[in-house]
Design a protein around this motif. Structure first.
Motif, PDB file in Angstrom:
ATOM      1  N   VAL A   1     -57.698 -38.688  28.837  1.00 25.92           N
ATOM      2  CA  VAL A   1     -56.671 -37.642  28.921  1.00 25.92           C
ATOM      3  C   VAL A   1     -55.841 -37.793  30.192  1.00 25.92           C
ATOM      4  N   HIS A   2     -56.468 -38.220  31.298  1.00 23.71           N
ATOM      5  CA  HIS A   2     -55.772 -38.361  32.592  1.00 23.71           C
ATOM      6  C   HIS A   2     -55.960 -39.795  33.109  1.00 23.71           C
ATOM      7  N   PRO A   3     -55.190 -40.742  32.616  1.00 24.08           N
ATOM      8  CA  PRO A   3     -55.337 -42.136  33.050  1.00 24.08           C
ATOM      9  C   PRO A   3     -54.670 -42.404  34.402  1.00 24.08           C
ATOM     10  N   ASP A   4     -55.068 -41.630  35.407  1.00 23.18           N
ATOM     11  CA  ASP A   4     -54.517 -41.788  36.748  1.00 23.18           C
ATOM     12  C   ASP A   4     -55.443 -42.697  37.554  1.00 23.18           C
ATOM     13  N   ILE A   5     -54.908 -43.731  38.168  1.00 26.99           N
ATOM     14  CA  ILE A   5     -55.729 -44.745  38.818  1.00 26.99           C
ATOM     15  C   ILE A   5     -56.522 -44.168  39.986  1.00 26.99           C
ATOM     16  N   LEU A   6     -55.915 -43.258  40.765  1.00 26.52           N
ATOM     17  CA  LEU A   6     -56.612 -42.692  41.908  1.00 26.52           C
ATOM     18  C   LEU A   6     -57.775 -41.808  41.459  1.00 26.52           C
ATOM     19  N   ARG A   7     -57.546 -40.997  40.416  1.00 29.69           N
ATOM     20  CA  ARG A   7     -58.615 -40.155  39.893  1.00 29.69           C
ATOM     21  C   ARG A   7     -59.750 -41.008  39.301  1.00 29.69           C
ATOM     22  N   ILE A   8     -59.395 -42.119  38.680  1.00 27.55           N
ATOM     23  CA  ILE A   8     -60.419 -43.009  38.119  1.00 27.55           C
ATOM     24  C   ILE A   8     -61.274 -43.601  39.229  1.00 27.55           C
ATOM     25  N   LEU A   9     -60.651 -44.015  40.339  1.00 29.90           N
ATOM     26  CA  LEU A   9     -61.416 -44.587  41.453  1.00 29.90           C
ATOM     27  C   LEU A   9     -62.350 -43.553  42.072  1.00 29.90           C
ATOM     28  N   VAL A  10     -61.834 -42.335  42.277  1.00 32.96           N
ATOM     29  CA  VAL A  10     -62.681 -41.286  42.845  1.00 32.96           C
ATOM     30  C   VAL A  10     -63.838 -40.954  41.905  1.00 32.96           C
ATOM     31  N   SER A  11     -63.548 -40.863  40.612  1.00 36.68           N
ATOM     32  CA  SER A  11     -64.602 -40.540  39.653  1.00 36.68           C
ATOM     33  C   SER A  11     -65.634 -41.657  39.539  1.00 36.68           C
ATOM     34  N   LEU A  12     -65.216 -42.907  39.737  1.00 35.10           N
ATOM     35  CA  LEU A  12     -66.182 -44.018  39.733  1.00 35.10           C
ATOM     36  C   LEU A  12     -67.153 -43.895  40.904  1.00 35.10           C
ATOM     37  N   LEU A  13     -66.638 -43.514  42.091  1.00 33.73           N
ATOM     38  CA  LEU A  13     -67.527 -43.311  43.234  1.00 33.73           C
ATOM     39  C   LEU A  13     -68.502 -42.165  42.982  1.00 33.73           C
ATOM     40  N   ILE A  14     -68.012 -41.110  42.375  1.00 33.11           N
ATOM     41  CA  ILE A  14     -68.897 -39.973  42.078  1.00 33.11           C
ATOM     42  C   ILE A  14     -69.886 -40.340  40.982  1.00 33.11           C
ATOM     43  N   LEU A  15     -69.444 -41.116  39.990  1.00 36.30           N
ATOM     44  CA  LEU A  15     -70.341 -41.559  38.928  1.00 36.30           C
ATOM     45  C   LEU A  15     -71.515 -42.361  39.478  1.00 36.30           C
ATOM     46  N   ALA A  16     -71.251 -43.190  40.484  1.00 35.53           N
ATOM     47  CA  ALA A  16     -72.295 -44.036  41.055  1.00 35.53           C
ATOM     48  C   ALA A  16     -73.236 -43.278  41.981  1.00 35.53           C
ATOM     49  N   THR A  17     -72.854 -42.084  42.421  1.00 34.68           N
ATOM     50  CA  THR A  17     -73.684 -41.330  43.375  1.00 34.68           C
ATOM     51  C   THR A  17     -74.142 -39.979  42.830  1.00 34.68           C
ATOM     52  N   LEU A  18     -73.734 -39.625  41.610  1.00 34.60           N
ATOM     53  CA  LEU A  18     -74.032 -38.290  41.084  1.00 34.60           C
ATOM     54  C   LEU A  18     -75.527 -37.977  41.017  1.00 34.60           C
ATOM     55  N   PRO A  19     -76.399 -38.896  40.560  1.00 29.43           N
ATOM     56  CA  PRO A  19     -77.828 -38.540  40.455  1.00 29.43           C
ATOM     57  C   PRO A  19     -78.571 -38.525  41.787  1.00 29.43           C
TER      58      PRO A  19
END
Length: 531
Positions: A136-154
């Motif tokens: 829904v939001h293919p924004d490159i900056l949001r994708i990079l931030v979400s990737l960092l959170i995805l890798a550290t969420l647990p």
């Protein structure tokens, strides 16, 4: 750091059984592939649900919080068992302690082992949520931030649970007994998992509407923010690109990591060096009522099942949990009220068929007979030397499994009769058919485990965990349910369901008779090659 890295590599290699050159490795790869396929529908449903929610809603922050709550809950549930198992109850702990290794290196290596599994689990269930948001939001900056959170969420949930477990293991000596710990926290984990499942089933909406219903509950959102405050920071970091929230999220995660390592370095070694190996209590032999050899063998096996936590949880508990889960789901979905508004006359002809399905399904959930000989382990030879015929011992094991299956089937039948407002006769017919199917399933379990028992194991848990004999019994029983249902669809036999189900029950009765009369002798022949 190099020492910790070396220990971690050794631990990881020993824990991975993916060598295709060995039979055990190929079996491990097959099991992982089956598990991965089982997760595909769930992950696909998550993606579709959140994709529709992101497209229809504007509260992206709250929806991201709801999505990230799923992997955090799974991490907490799994962390209660994984952290103590890796740090205290794994076999490598007693091997590493005498070696000239720094305690800090062992702690770092085991921390990495915990994170290896928990990160994979958390990222697996968080990825569909983030993938829906990226669509829904293919924004490159949001994708990079979400990737960092995805890798550290647990990380934060598992470290917080780890601190609590470290303190408990240090100051509650009773939990250092492996069997007692598995019983207490195994039941707690099951209760938590069932609670989460029932809570998710309580929503009447589906797909995106379910998430919109969650967002309209401010108390639920406040509770989520209180239990998992990092979710709000992570969600705002992605949705509004808040730098302060992102720094706060990473800072708190690193702070809890430092706290976990500090607590582990201080409390791990004193607790693990004072652990006693789990042992069974030696009871005095008392003279009492004399039983027949058959009944005596049943009593002895039953005591071992009930008193061994790992066997109790894996062999006895599952069918009773299924009755509780089905009952709770029926109540949450308000099924009794729906059935009361329906005309249920004429259901009496379906009672034998319903009983057969209940017997096949519920009896396949316990692993009493499908691990009967595997639980003997290297002591299987004792069956040959004790003054009781081997056939009598085999028959006792089958009767014990059938007895416990009958109890769980009775509870399920009572629940079903209450739901449909049936009569006592309906319940008796259903129970009789369930018992016929139960004898068949338990006999099948004895045949499978007698033909190929798992006799090499190091502890009680290994004897029943990852035992393919139990899975074979379960899958065969479920396949029979499917095979018996196909003629009803293909040939339209629903009008003759009573005759059809009675004929099938008669076939099962003949097979049960053969299993009782000839089965023990056949299984005894199988065991001759094992003893």
């Amino acid at each position: 750091m190099s020492e910790a890295w070396l220990v971690y590599r050794v631990l990881l290699k020993n824990s991975m059984t993916l060598d295709l050159k060995t039979k055990k490795g190929r079996r491990g790869v097959l099991l992982m592939a089956v598990l991965a396929l089982c997760f595909v529908p769930t992950l696909g449903l998550l993606y579709v649900s959140f994709l529709e929610a992101f497209r229809n809603g504007a509260l992206y922050t709250i929806m991201l919080e709801a999505g990230m709550l799923i992997p955090c809950l799974l991490t907490v549930i799994m962390g209660c068992m994984v952290v103590p198992t890796v740090f205290y109850f794994s076999r490598d702990t007693q091997i590493l302690l005498p070696l000239p290794l720094k305690p800090g290196s062992i702690v770092l290596a085991k921390t990495a082992m915990v994170l290896s599994g928990q990160l994979l689990l958390g990222m697996l269930f968080a990825l569909p949520v983030f993938a829906a948001y990226w669509t829904v939001h293919p924004d490159i900056l949001r994708i990079l931030v979400s990737l960092l959170i995805l890798a550290t969420l647990p990380l934060l949930p598992v470290f917080a649970v780890g601190v609590v477990m470290m303190i408990l293991m240090r100051f509650v000596p009773a939990l250092r007994d492996k069997d007692r710990f598995n019983l207490v926290f195994g039941l707690l984990t099951l209760v938590m998992a069932v609670g989460v499942s029932l809570a998710s089933s309580s929503f009447s909406a589906s797909d995106g509407e379910l998430l919109m219903e969650m967002m309209q509950d401010p108390q639920g959102i406040a509770l989520i923010n209180w239990v998992f405050p990092q979710l709000a920071w992570a969600a705002r970091s992605i949705s509004v690109l808040s730098l302060s929230d992102f720094c706060l999220y990473l800072g708190v995660t690193l702070l809890v990591l430092a706290l976990f390592l500090l607590v582990a370095n201080r409390l791990f070694l004193p607790a693990v060096t004072t652990m006693n190996s789990a042992g069974r209590k030696v009871t005095r032999r008392t003279t009492g009522r004399q039983h027949s050899p058959l009944v005596s063998c049943m009593i002895t096996d039953n005591r071992m099942l009930v008193r061994t936590p790992a066997w109790f949880m894996n062999c006895l508990l599952p069918p009773f949990l299924m009755v509780i889960i089905f009952g709770a789901m029926f109540m949450i979905q308000d099924l009794p009220a729906l059935l009361q508004s329906m005309d249920l006359t004429g259901l009496d002809i379906w009672m034998p068929a319903a009983g057969l399905v209940i017997g096949l399904f519920i009896s396949s959930m316990n692993m009493i007979t499908s691990t009967a000989f595997s639980r003997e382990g290297q002591n299987l030879w004792r069956m040959k030397v004790i003054p009781v015929p081997v056939r009598t011992q085999i028959l006792a094991k089958g009767l014990l499994g059938t007895a416990w299956s009958a109890v769980s089937c009775l509870l399920f039948v009572v629940l079903a009769v209450w739901m449909i407002r049936g009569s006592a006769l309906d319940g008796l017919v259903m129970l009789a058919a369930a018992l016929v199917a139960s004898v068949f399933v338990n006999g099948l379990g004895l045949l499978v485990d007698g033909w190929h028992p798992k006799l090499v194991w190091d502890d009680d848990t290994t004897a029943v965990k990852n035992n393919f004999n139990g899975m074979i019994e379960m899958f065969v029983a479920w396949a029979i349910i499917l095979v018996l249902f196909l003629p009803l669809l293909m040939f339209g036999l629903f009008d003759h369901i009573l005759v059809y189900s009675l004929a099938v029950t008669g076939v099962f009765l003949l097979i049960d008779l053969w299993m009782v009369l000839k089965g023990p002798g056949l299984i005894a022949g199988f065991l001759e090659n094992q003893i």
